[in-house]
Design a protein around this motif. Structure first.
Motif, PDB file in Angstrom:
ATOM      1  N   LEU A   1       0.681  -0.792  -0.218  1.00  0.00           N
ATOM      2  CA  LEU A   1      -0.177  -0.013   0.277  1.00  0.00           C
ATOM      3  C   LEU A   1       0.664   1.212  -0.277  1.00  0.00           C
ATOM      4  CD1 LEU A   1      -2.861  -0.898   2.997  1.00  0.00           C
ATOM      5  CD2 LEU A   1      -3.095  -0.700  -0.004  1.00  0.00           C
ATOM      6  N   GLU A   2       1.576   1.621   0.615  1.00  0.00           N
ATOM      7  CA  GLU A   2       2.686   2.482   1.205  1.00  0.00           C
ATOM      8  C   GLU A   2       4.079   2.944   0.096  1.00  0.00           C
ATOM      9  OE1 GLU A   2       2.154   4.935   2.698  1.00  0.00           O
ATOM     10  OE2 GLU A   2       0.629   4.128   3.595  1.00  0.00           O
ATOM     11  N   ARG A   3       4.446   1.949  -0.294  1.00  0.00           N
ATOM     12  CA  ARG A   3       5.412   1.876  -0.748  1.00  0.00           C
ATOM     13  C   ARG A   3       5.223   1.451  -2.726  1.00  0.00           C
ATOM     14  NH1 ARG A   3       9.920  -2.126   1.163  1.00  0.00           N
ATOM     15  NH2 ARG A   3      10.780  -1.187  -0.993  1.00  0.00           N
ATOM     16  N   GLN A   4       4.250   0.627  -2.809  1.00  0.00           N
ATOM     17  CA  GLN A   4       4.160   0.507  -4.389  1.00  0.00           C
ATOM     18  C   GLN A   4       3.141   1.218  -4.778  1.00  0.00           C
ATOM     19  OE1 GLN A   4       4.039  -3.882  -5.968  1.00  0.00           O
ATOM     20  NE2 GLN A   4       5.640  -4.179  -4.044  1.00  0.00           N
ATOM     21  N   LEU A   5       1.747   1.414  -4.234  1.00  0.00           N
ATOM     22  CA  LEU A   5       0.994   2.639  -4.478  1.00  0.00           C
ATOM     23  C   LEU A   5       0.810   3.752  -3.632  1.00  0.00           C
ATOM     24  CD1 LEU A   5      -2.131  -0.613  -5.055  1.00  0.00           C
ATOM     25  CD2 LEU A   5      -0.909   0.711  -6.313  1.00  0.00           C
ATOM     26  N   GLU A   6       1.839   4.617  -2.811  1.00  0.00           N
ATOM     27  CA  GLU A   6       1.840   5.426  -1.870  1.00  0.00           C
ATOM     28  C   GLU A   6      -0.020   5.563  -1.559  1.00  0.00           C
ATOM     29  OE1 GLU A   6       4.815   8.686  -3.585  1.00  0.00           O
ATOM     30  OE2 GLU A   6       4.348   7.703  -5.746  1.00  0.00           O
ATOM     31  N   ARG A   7      -0.146   5.048  -0.598  1.00  0.00           N
ATOM     32  CA  ARG A   7      -1.143   5.352  -0.214  1.00  0.00           C
ATOM     33  C   ARG A   7      -1.140   6.488   0.282  1.00  0.00           C
ATOM     34  NH1 ARG A   7      -3.618   1.745   4.586  1.00  0.00           N
ATOM     35  NH2 ARG A   7      -1.800   3.045   5.539  1.00  0.00           N
ATOM     36  N   THR A   8      -0.417   6.912   1.105  1.00  0.00           N
ATOM     37  CA  THR A   8      -1.352   8.041   2.230  1.00  0.00           C
ATOM     38  C   THR A   8      -0.947   9.319   0.752  1.00  0.00           C
ATOM     39  OG1 THR A   8       0.405   7.181   3.672  1.00  0.00           O
ATOM     40  CG2 THR A   8       0.262  10.125   2.850  1.00  0.00           C
ATOM     41  N   ARG A   9      -0.111   9.095  -0.119  1.00  0.00           N
ATOM     42  CA  ARG A   9      -0.771  10.286  -1.147  1.00  0.00           C
ATOM     43  C   ARG A   9      -1.907   9.778  -1.917  1.00  0.00           C
ATOM     44  NH1 ARG A   9       4.086  11.460  -5.672  1.00  0.00           N
ATOM     45  NH2 ARG A   9       3.285  12.943  -7.361  1.00  0.00           N
ATOM     46  N   LEU A  10      -1.918   9.031  -2.515  1.00  0.00           N
ATOM     47  CA  LEU A  10      -3.326   8.344  -3.212  1.00  0.00           C
ATOM     48  C   LEU A  10      -4.407   8.766  -2.329  1.00  0.00           C
ATOM     49  CD1 LEU A  10      -4.244   5.034  -5.353  1.00  0.00           C
ATOM     50  CD2 LEU A  10      -5.617   6.522  -3.511  1.00  0.00           C
ATOM     51  N   GLY A  11      -4.757   9.253  -1.229  1.00  0.00           N
ATOM     52  CA  GLY A  11      -5.114   9.952  -0.109  1.00  0.00           C
ATOM     53  C   GLY A  11      -5.273  11.857  -0.324  1.00  0.00           C
ATOM     54  N   GLN A  12      -4.123  11.875  -0.522  1.00  0.00           N
ATOM     55  CA  GLN A  12      -3.635  13.238  -0.125  1.00  0.00           C
ATOM     56  C   GLN A  12      -4.456  14.054  -1.558  1.00  0.00           C
ATOM     57  OE1 GLN A  12      -0.249  13.572   0.872  1.00  0.00           O
ATOM     58  NE2 GLN A  12      -0.147  13.950   2.449  1.00  0.00           N
ATOM     59  N   THR A  13      -4.355  12.234  -2.800  1.00  0.00           N
ATOM     60  CA  THR A  13      -4.962  13.730  -4.333  1.00  0.00           C
ATOM     61  C   THR A  13      -6.021  13.159  -4.343  1.00  0.00           C
ATOM     62  OG1 THR A  13      -2.620  12.957  -4.834  1.00  0.00           O
ATOM     63  CG2 THR A  13      -4.242  13.067  -6.552  1.00  0.00           C
ATOM     64  N   LEU A  14      -6.946  12.291  -3.722  1.00  0.00           N
ATOM     65  CA  LEU A  14      -8.460  12.366  -3.498  1.00  0.00           C
ATOM     66  C   LEU A  14      -9.218  13.205  -2.915  1.00  0.00           C
ATOM     67  CD1 LEU A  14      -8.820   8.518  -3.247  1.00  0.00           C
ATOM     68  CD2 LEU A  14      -9.556  10.108  -5.295  1.00  0.00           C
ATOM     69  N   GLN A  15      -8.450  13.831  -1.679  1.00  0.00           N
ATOM     70  CA  GLN A  15      -8.882  14.800  -0.459  1.00  0.00           C
ATOM     71  C   GLN A  15      -8.862  16.196  -1.931  1.00  0.00           C
ATOM     72  OE1 GLN A  15      -9.945  15.173   1.927  1.00  0.00           O
ATOM     73  NE2 GLN A  15      -9.313  13.600   3.719  1.00  0.00           N
ATOM     74  N   ARG A  16      -7.786  16.375  -3.007  1.00  0.00           N
ATOM     75  CA  ARG A  16      -7.905  17.358  -3.807  1.00  0.00           C
ATOM     76  C   ARG A  16      -8.584  17.409  -3.930  1.00  0.00           C
ATOM     77  NH1 ARG A  16      -4.987  18.477  -8.291  1.00  0.00           N
ATOM     78  NH2 ARG A  16      -4.028  15.981  -7.880  1.00  0.00           N
ATOM     79  N   ILE A  17      -8.853  16.577  -5.398  1.00  0.00           N
ATOM     80  CA  ILE A  17     -10.024  17.127  -6.712  1.00  0.00           C
ATOM     81  C   ILE A  17     -11.481  16.866  -5.786  1.00  0.00           C
ATOM     82  CG2 ILE A  17      -7.277  15.162  -8.150  1.00  0.00           C
ATOM     83  CD1 ILE A  17      -8.973  12.927  -7.469  1.00  0.00           C
ATOM     84  N   SER A  18     -11.531  15.739  -4.401  1.00  0.00           N
ATOM     85  CA  SER A  18     -12.906  15.793  -4.818  1.00  0.00           C
ATOM     86  C   SER A  18     -13.693  17.105  -4.030  1.00  0.00           C
ATOM     87  CB  SER A  18     -13.317  15.029  -2.813  1.00  0.00           C
ATOM     88  OG  SER A  18     -12.065  15.526  -1.954  1.00  0.00           O
ATOM     89  N   THR A  19     -12.603  18.016  -3.718  1.00  0.00           N
ATOM     90  CA  THR A  19     -12.865  19.594  -3.723  1.00  0.00           C
ATOM     91  C   THR A  19     -12.507  20.804  -5.018  1.00  0.00           C
ATOM     92  OG1 THR A  19     -10.945  20.316  -2.737  1.00  0.00           O
ATOM     93  CG2 THR A  19     -12.480  19.161  -0.812  1.00  0.00           C
ATOM     94  N   ALA A  20     -12.300  20.396  -6.092  1.00  0.00           N
ATOM     95  CA  ALA A  20     -11.685  20.902  -6.774  1.00  0.00           C
ATOM     96  C   ALA A  20     -12.896  21.181  -8.074  1.00  0.00           C
ATOM     97  CB  ALA A  20     -10.550  20.158  -7.771  1.00  0.00           C
ATOM     98  N   THR A  21     -12.624  21.710  -9.058  1.00  0.00           N
ATOM     99  CA  THR A  21     -13.789  21.972  -9.790  1.00  0.00           C
ATOM    100  C   THR A  21     -13.425  21.146 -10.597  1.00  0.00           C
ATOM    101  OG1 THR A  21     -13.846  24.446  -9.446  1.00  0.00           O
ATOM    102  CG2 THR A  21     -14.937  23.841 -11.021  1.00  0.00           C
ATOM    103  N   LEU A  22     -15.217  20.388 -11.490  1.00  0.00           N
ATOM    104  CA  LEU A  22     -14.739  19.688 -12.160  1.00  0.00           C
ATOM    105  C   LEU A  22     -14.283  19.504 -13.481  1.00  0.00           C
ATOM    106  CD1 LEU A  22     -16.857  16.334 -10.607  1.00  0.00           C
ATOM    107  CD2 LEU A  22     -13.834  16.652 -11.254  1.00  0.00           C
TER     108      LEU A  22
END
Length: 814
Positions: free
Chosen positions: A748-769
């Motif tokens: 989860l952390e090394r191959q998929l960067e789960r922490t950064r993935l979660g931060q990305t979802l937080q960012r795009i979920s509040t972005a203008t689509l």
């Protein structure tokens, strides 16, 4: 004489003047402090750390001593740095006539030198984390380090975010247990989170410490070679070596150059291309990467120092620390993928105080010009990447515990207190420590009863030791934390060793097949005893070895700067040469779809003869996008059963389906939701199979799988089969095995960067689509189409197909 006068006088004798940060380090060291030195490449970090123990030696009045025991231990992440560091630190020793000896001990050290060091270590030893662990496995380790005053950890930023950094932390903790007053100083040029770096280096040890920042940052110039023809629908690798004439011209402009690539394969390709274009340069250009034989690497390094070579094509093997003062031009092939990496490589030129460093970037994909401009912005803003330490990897702890048991042995309570002084294991729970002890002494629940895994035994005196000589020998052979495909040595039938390539490449060769390695055309003869025997081939027509693990993802800091640059382009600002060159591409992107601003998330829906395409553009790097692609495909399929083909790159990802995907419904039901990732990511992937592959490394580090003795090693397939068997056994009979849990966590952390993935979802979920419906595949999406088709089509057919697609799109773009 004043404490610092000797150092000042020596600097003056060389025509130099000491920097204030160097004086601060000397004073701090003499006051008993430890710390971290953060200074630009080529500004004197090495001498800042080195002169403290020399001044201490003079102050103690030992100048007449003839036999100085080990006082300084210098840890370096790369073997290539060891020789250069030795040369740098030995100069004042010789000039001052000190009775000190300075030697290296790495995987390249000769057997005779090792034998001599086994009897007596030098006054200063320059070594790697793995070689230090080997020294700690000796039964007289406390005696060896009894007079140690200083440990220097060079290029700490390269170590701290890896398991090698954890191994270093454990070794430092043990040295502090042997010598409580030993001081530790780390050196780093490019890192963003300095406080974290110092804490990780020094652990929870007591004593004064500080961060010492160097002189003003060196001026760094970043420019680009602009492709003469800008294709509006570029794809990854389309430029290839088409930029060769411009690269050769840049090399000719300088006296000595380094051409950096991101992969060893690229190094071989560009070396051949340059030599073919300039055959008269034979003997004055060379290549350098970690798979080459040590003697060849040393010859190249010496050629750079003496300016005998006009150009070296290299990977990250020449990134760090090495002082090549004659180098005045640095070129970077392809995107550096990180601001710190580009800054580090730029620092190879002008490697002296006051000199300007310059790096010229050569795109392999036209869109990489955007990354160059973004990296320049990041440098000017000081947005250097942070490195985050690895927390509680139990495979490394298991290895270290056995290492100490092979040496002088340990009492569990004492070793636990020592281990908890490290940052990595400061919060190690009692039950995990108990599990480690049970694992090393009995193999754990599933392996109890197998003598091979009952490695450590408790003696009558309460000290835990390894008493079996075979187990001790195998453990010493296995120390280290770097695991990849099994390496096969490459050697001439009648001639020298060339280096090593990965087994997976050699396995595809038959007798008579040709390939290019170490810059030489070779013909494969046979494999025997883990050696690929070769002879010279008459020409350079042949394949280039591919090495695993060489695809660098875009860093978070560079990704943020890239999104900012795109936002400027969306507003019509093209403020430098790179963006001006990209304007034809971005104009088509804006005409057919949109150029997203930093607070916008672009989704493109395109229908072609292949089916229905969804293109998503988070601009967060390949690893994050691979995880997001699987997650989005799974979440959409829960709305409506549907099958997707996936493709990812550093800018975005594609979902292709035969039927139109219910995008609007998926968005309404939480497609971009950042919650439940711990459950959703494994469900969206074959996470168990990924964990099985990750377990191979863990099993090797923890000593479950023995890779074999030299020249009789096991194949990668054998190692995978052995580790896979353990994985299955633990899953079935030892459900609470912590190494299995670690494998899932690392996926989860090394191959998929789960922490950064979660931060990305937080960012795009509040972005203008921005959801667009382009009439054709836009330029940003075109590379994703090609990457997916690469897997299915041979290279010759793929090129023809790409050209047809480009012609069609160019006509449509007008």
């Amino acid at each position: 004489m004043n404490d610092l006068d000797r150092a000042e006088q020596w600097f003056e004798s060389r025509g130099w003047k000491a920097f204030e940060f160097q004086r601060e380090v000397w004073r701090s060291y003499l006051a008993g402090e430890s710390g971290l030195i953060h200074a630009a490449t080529g500004t004197g970090k090495t001498l800042a750390a080195w002169w403290g123990p020399l001044l201490e030696y003079f102050n103690e009045g030992n100048s007449s001593e003839r036999d100085v025991p080990l006082r300084v231990l210098w840890i370096t992440p790369l073997r290539a740095l060891a020789a250069d560091t030795t040369e740098a630190v030995i100069e004042p020793v010789v000039d001052l006539g000190l009775p000190w000896t300075v030697e290296t001990r790495t995987g390249d050290t000769s057997a005779s030198a090792r034998s001599r060091q086994d009897r007596k270590l030098p006054s200063a030893l320059i070594t790697t984390p793995e070689s230090l662990s080997l020294l700690l496995s000796r039964d007289n380790a406390s005696q060896l380090f009894s007079d140690l005053r200083l440990v220097v950890v060079d290029e700490w930023h390269e170590l701290m975010g890896s398991k090698r950094g954890v191994l270093t932390q454990l070794a430092l903790a043990h040295l502090r247990a042997i010598r409580p007053n030993v001081r530790t100083w780390g050196l780093s040029a490019t890192i963003g989170n300095l406080d974290d770096a110092k804490r990780t280096l020094l652990g929870r040890s007591r004593g004064a410490s500080r961060i010492v920042k160097g002189a003003e940052p060196k001026k760094t110039v970043v420019d680009s070679l602009i492709p003469p023809v800008i294709e509006r629908f570029p794809w990854a690798g389309h430029l290839g070596t088409q930029m060769l004439p411009q690269v050769i011209q840049a090399i000719e402009e300088g006296e000595t150059s380094i051409v950096f690539t991101n992969t060893r394969s690229q190094t071989e390709i560009w070396y051949q291309a340059i030599l073919e274009a300039r055959p008269e340069w034979a003997g004055t250009i060379a290549l350098h990467h970690g798979s080459l034989d040590r003697k060849r690497r040393e010859w190249v390094e010496d050629g750079l120092r003496t300016a005998r070579l006009r150009c070296v094509i290299a990977t990250s093997s020449l990134d760090l620390g090495v002082d090549f003062s004659p180098v005045d031009r640095v070129l970077q092939i392809g995107s550096p993928k990180g601001i710190a990496r580009l800054l580090q490589r730029a620092g190879r030129s002008g490697h002296r105080p006051g000199a300007i460093s310059r790096v010229t970037c050569v795109p392999t994909l036209t869109l990489e010009l955007l990354e160059v401009a973004a990296a320049r912005d990041g440098m000017e803003a000081g947005a250097i990447e942070s490195r985050y330490p690895v927390v509680r990897p139990l495979d490394v702890l298991v290895q270290h515990v056995v290492t100490i048991a092979v040496g002088e042995g340990f009492r569990p309570d004492e070793l636990l207190r020592e281990v908890r002084t490290t940052d990595a294991y400061a919060d190690l729970p009692d039950d995990e420590w108990d599990w480690v002890l049970a694992f090393v002494s009995s193999g754990g629940q599933a392996l109890t009863g197998y003598d091979e895994y009952s490695k450590v035994v408790e003696g009558d005196d309460g000290i835990w030791r390894v008493t079996n000589r075979t187990i001790a020998r195998r453990h010493r052979m296995s120390i280290g934390t770097i695991v990849g495909d099994a390496n096969i040595e490459v050697q001439f039938l009648r001639g020298p060793r060339l280096g090593s390539v990965e087994e997976s490449f050699i396995a595809r060769l038959s007798h008579g097949d040709r390939f290019v390695f170490a810059g030489k055309p070779l013909e494969f003869v046979r494999v025997r005893d883990m050696i690929a025997w070769v002879r010279r081939a008459p020409n350079v027509k042949g394949s280039i070895p591919r090495w695993m693990g060489s695809r660098l993802p875009l860093s978070g800091e560079l990704a943020a700067a890239l999104r900012a640059r795109l936002g400027e382009a969306a507003e019509g600002s093209f403020r430098d040469a790179e963006l001006q060159a990209l304007r034809p591409i971005l104009d088509v992107q804006k005409k057919w779809s949109a150029i997203p601003r930093p607070d916008e998330f672009l989704i493109e829906r395109v229908k072609t003869r292949e089916g229905y395409h969804l293109f998503f553009f988070p601009f967060e790097g390949r690893l994050v996008h691979e995880g997001l692609a699987a997650l989005f495909a799974w979440r959409i399929s829960r709305v409506k059963p549907i099958t997707f083909s996936l493709s990812s790159n550093d800018y975005g990802f594609e979902l292709l389906s035969p039927d139109e995907a219910p995008l609007d419904e998926a968005l309404a039901t939480g497609l971009l939701d950042a919650s439940n990732l711990v459950e959703d990511i494994p469900a969206s992937l074959n996470a168990t199979e990924m964990a099985r592959r990750q377990f191979r490394e863990i099993a090797r580090v923890a000593g479950l799988v023995f890779p074999g003795f030299p020249h009789a090693g096991k194949s990668a397939r054998q190692l995978q089969a052995s580790s896979g068997l353990f994985f299955d056994v633990f899953n079935r009979y030892d459900a609470g095995n912590l190494l299995v849990s670690q494998a899932h966590r690392e996926v989860l952390e090394r191959q998929l960067e789960r922490t950064r993935l979660g931060q990305t979802l937080q960012r795009i979920s509040t972005a203008t689509l921005l959801i667009t419906n382009p009439p054709r595949t836009p330029p940003l999406a075109f590379p994703l189409l090609i990457d997916r088709n690469r897997v299915r089509v041979s290279s010759e057919k793929l090129i023809d197909r790409i050209k047809r697609m480009q012609r069609t799109l160019e006509r449509a773009a007008g």
